[in-house]
Design a protein around this motif. Sequence first.
Motif, short mmCIF file in Angstrom:
data_model
loop_
_atom_site.label_atom_id
_atom_site.label_comp_id
_atom_site.label_asym_id
_atom_site.label_seq_id
_atom_site.Cartn_x
_atom_site.Cartn_y
_atom_site.Cartn_z
N SER A 22 0.81 -1.22 0.00
CA SER A 22 0.00 0.00 0.00
C SER A 22 0.84 1.27 0.00
O SER A 22 0.36 2.32 -0.43
CB SER A 22 -0.94 0.02 1.22
OG SER A 22 -0.19 0.21 2.42
N TYR B 222 -2.90 3.04 7.82
CA TYR B 222 -3.74 2.15 7.00
C TYR B 222 -4.94 1.67 7.81
O TYR B 222 -6.08 1.73 7.35
CB TYR B 222 -2.91 0.97 6.50
CG TYR B 222 -3.63 0.11 5.49
CD1 TYR B 222 -3.52 0.36 4.13
CD2 TYR B 222 -4.44 -0.95 5.91
CE1 TYR B 222 -4.19 -0.43 3.20
CE2 TYR B 222 -5.10 -1.73 4.99
CZ TYR B 222 -4.98 -1.47 3.64
OH TYR B 222 -5.65 -2.24 2.73
N GLU C 99 -7.37 4.63 8.50
CA GLU C 99 -8.11 5.09 7.32
C GLU C 99 -9.05 4.04 6.76
O GLU C 99 -10.13 4.37 6.26
CB GLU C 99 -7.12 5.50 6.22
CG GLU C 99 -6.29 6.71 6.56
CD GLU C 99 -5.14 6.91 5.59
OE1 GLU C 99 -5.11 6.29 4.51
OE2 GLU C 99 -4.23 7.71 5.93
N ARG C 100 -8.67 2.77 6.82
CA ARG C 100 -9.44 1.71 6.15
C ARG C 100 -10.34 0.89 7.07
O ARG C 100 -11.21 0.17 6.58
CB ARG C 100 -8.48 0.75 5.44
CG ARG C 100 -7.49 1.41 4.52
CD ARG C 100 -8.12 1.74 3.17
NE ARG C 100 -7.26 2.51 2.32
CZ ARG C 100 -6.45 2.02 1.40
NH1 ARG C 100 -6.37 0.73 1.22
NH2 ARG C 100 -5.70 2.82 0.67
N PRO D 276 -13.84 4.37 9.01
CA PRO D 276 -15.11 4.01 8.37
C PRO D 276 -16.14 3.43 9.34
O PRO D 276 -17.34 3.58 9.11
CB PRO D 276 -14.70 2.96 7.32
CG PRO D 276 -13.28 3.25 7.03
CD PRO D 276 -12.69 3.74 8.33
N ILE E 185 -16.07 -2.15 5.56
CA ILE E 185 -14.64 -2.42 5.49
C ILE E 185 -14.31 -3.71 4.75
O ILE E 185 -13.19 -3.90 4.31
CB ILE E 185 -13.99 -2.46 6.90
CG1 ILE E 185 -14.65 -3.51 7.80
CG2 ILE E 185 -14.05 -1.07 7.54
CD1 ILE E 185 -13.92 -3.77 9.10
#
Length: 169
Positions: A28, A35, A38-39, A43, A113
Amino acid sequence: PVVAEPGAHFAYSNPGYATLGQIVEDVSGIALDSYFRERIFEPLGMTDTDLARSDRVSARLASGYAFGRHGVAAVPDRDWIGSAGGGVYSTVHDLARFAAALTGGGGTERGSILQPATLSTMFAPHYQPDPRVPGWGLGFARGEAGGHRVVGHDGILPGFNSTLLVALD
């Protein structure tokens, strides 16, 4: 050293998860804590959760205690978490958000996710030495409780024990 040849038998491996975390960073180009934030965490609205000991979580850290011959003693405050191979700093409220995503097909009303098919693959038995034993999925222990299929994972550090167990139905 290799503890078990792949497919030969089950051997849980924190260094294996650390290696996976390094692969995620390499592919990534994003630091693993960023990471995850954010991911996964953002969310799902997990505002009090982080992979690293950060300002997001510092004010809400619990104190650990150990029971010994001389009673209860506080465990020295240490930064135990290792990148991908050791855990996450979180709160019960945020873990409930994560559990809701696991039982909600990979997401909640706040965000998604994972795809439902990905979760199915993760929860399926990837190591099951005998059909009478629930076995292990990808990162999840499998089991049954009260007639319900459950998956989860636990963690133990000096002064701390945690378990996340969700009934999939």
